[in-house]
Write a protein that holds these residues in place. Structure first.
Motif, PDB file in Angstrom:
ATOM      1  N   UNK A  17      30.628  -1.906 -43.294  1.00 22.98           N
ATOM      2  CA  UNK A  17      31.303  -2.090 -41.826  1.00 22.98           C
ATOM      3  C   UNK A  17      31.254  -0.945 -41.342  1.00 22.98           C
ATOM      4  N   UNK A  18      31.954   0.082 -42.052  1.00 19.84           N
ATOM      5  CA  UNK A  18      31.659   1.281 -41.605  1.00 19.84           C
ATOM      6  C   UNK A  18      31.175   2.449 -41.619  1.00 19.84           C
ATOM      7  N   UNK A  19      30.997   3.712 -40.608  1.00 18.97           N
ATOM      8  CA  UNK A  19      30.810   4.795 -41.781  1.00 18.97           C
ATOM      9  C   UNK A  19      31.796   5.208 -42.508  1.00 18.97           C
ATOM     10  N   UNK A  20      31.381   6.350 -43.889  1.00 16.14           N
ATOM     11  CA  UNK A  20      32.050   6.677 -44.314  1.00 16.14           C
ATOM     12  C   UNK A  20      32.845   7.742 -44.043  1.00 16.14           C
ATOM     13  N   UNK A  21      31.783   7.831 -42.762  1.00 16.29           N
ATOM     14  CA  UNK A  21      32.080  10.015 -43.037  1.00 16.29           C
ATOM     15  C   UNK A  21      31.449   9.523 -41.170  1.00 16.29           C
ATOM     16  N   UNK A  22      31.719  10.904 -40.112  1.00 11.10           N
ATOM     17  CA  UNK A  22      32.023  10.964 -38.962  1.00 11.10           C
ATOM     18  C   UNK A  22      30.700  11.217 -39.117  1.00 11.10           C
ATOM     19  N   UNK A  23      30.510  12.110 -37.420  1.00 12.04           N
ATOM     20  CA  UNK A  23      28.801  11.527 -37.220  1.00 12.04           C
ATOM     21  C   UNK A  23      27.978  12.750 -37.828  1.00 12.04           C
ATOM     22  N   UNK A  24      28.024  13.331 -38.875  1.00 14.55           N
ATOM     23  CA  UNK A  24      27.788  14.180 -39.044  1.00 14.55           C
ATOM     24  C   UNK A  24      26.750  15.115 -39.149  1.00 14.55           C
ATOM     25  N   UNK A  30      29.037   5.843 -32.962  1.00 15.36           N
ATOM     26  CA  UNK A  30      28.245   3.851 -32.717  1.00 15.36           C
ATOM     27  C   UNK A  30      29.984   3.216 -32.375  1.00 15.36           C
ATOM     28  N   UNK A  31      30.450   3.828 -33.363  1.00 11.30           N
ATOM     29  CA  UNK A  31      31.269   3.099 -34.515  1.00 11.30           C
ATOM     30  C   UNK A  31      33.259   3.990 -33.428  1.00 11.30           C
ATOM     31  N   UNK A  32      33.473   3.411 -32.683  1.00 13.28           N
ATOM     32  CA  UNK A  32      34.803   3.965 -31.730  1.00 13.28           C
ATOM     33  C   UNK A  32      36.528   2.559 -32.222  1.00 13.28           C
ATOM     34  N   UNK A  33      36.920   3.145 -32.394  1.00 12.87           N
ATOM     35  CA  UNK A  33      38.775   2.411 -32.140  1.00 12.87           C
ATOM     36  C   UNK A  33      39.211   2.968 -31.194  1.00 12.87           C
ATOM     37  N   UNK A  34      39.631   2.413 -30.791  1.00 16.48           N
ATOM     38  CA  UNK A  34      40.801   2.816 -29.148  1.00 16.48           C
ATOM     39  C   UNK A  34      42.796   2.045 -30.015  1.00 16.48           C
ATOM     40  N   UNK A  35      42.829   3.678 -29.677  1.00 18.21           N
ATOM     41  CA  UNK A  35      44.268   4.007 -30.679  1.00 18.21           C
ATOM     42  C   UNK A  35      44.853   3.752 -29.766  1.00 18.21           C
ATOM     43  N   UNK A  36      45.918   2.597 -28.746  1.00 16.27           N
ATOM     44  CA  UNK A  36      46.949   2.566 -27.982  1.00 16.27           C
ATOM     45  C   UNK A  36      48.375   1.952 -28.171  1.00 16.27           C
ATOM     46  N   UNK A  37      49.211   2.523 -27.142  1.00 16.28           N
ATOM     47  CA  UNK A  37      50.615   1.376 -27.677  1.00 16.28           C
ATOM     48  C   UNK A  37      50.409   0.464 -26.869  1.00 16.28           C
ATOM     49  N   UNK A  38      50.987  -0.521 -27.517  1.00 19.61           N
ATOM     50  CA  UNK A  38      50.950  -2.146 -27.128  1.00 19.61           C
ATOM     51  C   UNK A  38      50.621  -2.161 -25.403  1.00 19.61           C
ATOM     52  N   UNK A  39      52.348  -1.343 -24.692  1.00 20.20           N
ATOM     53  CA  UNK A  39      52.249  -1.663 -23.474  1.00 20.20           C
ATOM     54  C   UNK A  39      51.093  -0.773 -22.520  1.00 20.20           C
ATOM     55  N   UNK A  68      46.411   6.515 -37.554  1.00 26.17           N
ATOM     56  CA  UNK A  68      45.095   7.820 -38.069  1.00 26.17           C
ATOM     57  C   UNK A  68      44.685   8.203 -39.742  1.00 26.17           C
ATOM     58  N   UNK A  69      45.629   8.625 -39.958  1.00 26.80           N
ATOM     59  CA  UNK A  69      45.664   8.418 -41.875  1.00 26.80           C
ATOM     60  C   UNK A  69      44.603   6.642 -42.140  1.00 26.80           C
ATOM     61  N   UNK A  70      45.736   5.716 -41.080  1.00 25.46           N
ATOM     62  CA  UNK A  70      45.285   4.843 -41.981  1.00 25.46           C
ATOM     63  C   UNK A  70      43.911   4.957 -41.973  1.00 25.46           C
ATOM     64  N   UNK A  71      43.618   4.619 -40.592  1.00 22.52           N
ATOM     65  CA  UNK A  71      41.539   4.442 -40.040  1.00 22.52           C
ATOM     66  C   UNK A  71      40.908   5.335 -40.675  1.00 22.52           C
ATOM     67  N   UNK A  72      41.497   7.049 -40.828  1.00 21.21           N
ATOM     68  CA  UNK A  72      40.461   7.909 -40.683  1.00 21.21           C
ATOM     69  C   UNK A  72      39.333   7.141 -41.736  1.00 21.21           C
ATOM     70  N   UNK A  73      38.475   8.049 -41.681  1.00 19.59           N
ATOM     71  CA  UNK A  73      37.270   7.414 -41.558  1.00 19.59           C
ATOM     72  C   UNK A  73      36.476   6.287 -41.579  1.00 19.59           C
ATOM     73  N   UNK A  74      36.863   5.381 -41.496  1.00 17.71           N
ATOM     74  CA  UNK A  74      36.492   4.452 -40.593  1.00 17.71           C
ATOM     75  C   UNK A  74      35.618   3.832 -39.490  1.00 17.71           C
ATOM     76  N   UNK A  75      35.746   5.241 -38.881  1.00 21.11           N
ATOM     77  CA  UNK A  75      34.862   5.403 -37.632  1.00 21.11           C
ATOM     78  C   UNK A  75      34.543   6.587 -37.069  1.00 21.11           C
ATOM     79  N   UNK A  76      33.878   6.336 -36.477  1.00 19.99           N
ATOM     80  CA  UNK A  76      32.725   7.831 -35.945  1.00 19.99           C
ATOM     81  C   UNK A  76      33.875   8.733 -34.526  1.00 19.99           C
TER      82      UNK A  76
END
Length: 328
Positions: A17-24, A30-39, A68-76
């Protein structure tokens, strides 16, 4: 695609489902995660709605201390909807290698600034440019972009290729800044090539597509470029999806209509200097060679940029504004 599941632990390298490494490899993220506070979730959803059709995946994940640590390597690439200091402190200990680490671009809630902080050439600069369509100013600090020049990673992306030997880009991008790199040389095989550590090797992602070669009168409109290209493609077996990139001459690289057209169609733009185009002159006579010493731009650039260096469509004109040739 977007998901609201902020705590989806089902992703793994095994599920594909996701790349194991970044866009090396120099390709755009191509696969993005937006990390945001609930507000700030409303802003995250606005970003998702705007960028959704430009990426394969955009997920919104609620911020917490170890996110970030939990999802490191899942997204480009991570878009940090937060202060840059937070993103820097929470990811600094995770960074290991520029070619392996995911890109990170931070943006404020008011969408005033989009700031790539890691992986500028591997996705963050592109995300920043995309956020600019929402009003954010892309604050890119990579040397070539800051100088308004196209680094070798950007050239690879424009040519639908990837960088094979990433460490070489330190020296070749310095040459870009000094205007001494010159155009990308093409070598046809089979052959073996021995290179030093100051030679960046680009490898095509596919050789099955076509290249649009194009020229124009000064000030040609965006609409004329797009209509001309579509008219030309209709005369071949190719469609826009098969176009590897658009090629033209260095003297046309600042044409606003051309730049807007490639952006609208999400295509790369590659420019060739006069000497390169003279080496790949097409069959159709051109007055420009007599007048200013340049060959016909559309045919020469289509031949110079295409894999087999042959035309499938010789030059055609559109509304006395744009010329087009198709190479493969």
């Amino acid at each position: 695609m977007s998901t609201d599941d902020a705590n989806d632990d089902s992703r793994s390298d095994a599920d594909g489902g996701h790349c194991s490494t970044a866009d090396s490899d120099g390709e755009v993220a191509t696969e993005i995660a937006i990390i945001a506070f609930e507000r700030k979730r409303g802003t995250a959803e606005e970003i998702t709605a705007e960028l959704d059709d430009r990426y394969e995946t955009i997920d919104i994940i609620e911020y917490h201390g170890d996110v970030f640590e939990e999802h490191w390597g899942e997204y480009d690439c991570f878009i940090g909807l937060m202060a840059s200091g937070i993103a820097m402190r929470k990811t600094a200990h995770l960074l290991e290698d520029k070619w392996e680490d995911p890109a990170i671009c931070v943006v404020d809630e008011e969408l005033t600034w989009a700031i790539p902080i890691t992986g500028g050439h591997h996705g963050a600069n592109q995300v920043a440019r995309d956020l600019a369509t929402m009003g954010a100013v892309p604050a890119m600090t990579t040397a070539s972009e800051a100088a308004g020049k196209q680094g070798v990673e950007s050239r690879a992306k424009a040519m639908d290729a990837h960088v094979v030997n990433g460490d070489s880009t330190v020296k070749t991008n310095l040459a870009v800044l000094d205007d001494t790199l010159g155009p990308v040389a093409r070598l046809d095989g089979p052959r073996a090539v021995l290179v030093g550590n100051d030679v960046t090797v680009l490898k095509r992602n596919s050789d099955d597509g076509c290249v649009i070669g194009t020229g124009s009168v000064s000030g040609a409109s965006t609409e004329s470029f797009i209509a001309a290209w579509e008219t030309a493609l209709d005369r071949t077996e190719y469609d826009v999806g098969a176009v590897e990139f658009v090629a033209t001459a260095t003297r046309k690289e600042d044409e606003e209509g051309l730049l807007a057209a490639v952006e609208e169609l999400d295509l790369g733009l590659v420019v060739f200097d006069r000497e390169t185009l003279l080496e790949h002159e097409g069959p159709t006579p051109s007055k420009s060679k007599e007048l200013i010493g340049w060959p016909g731009v559309s045919e020469a650039s289509a031949i110079a940029g295409s894999a087999e260096r042959e035309l499938v469509l010789e030059k055609i004109g559109y509304e006395n504004e744009v010329t087009v040739a198709i190479g493969r």
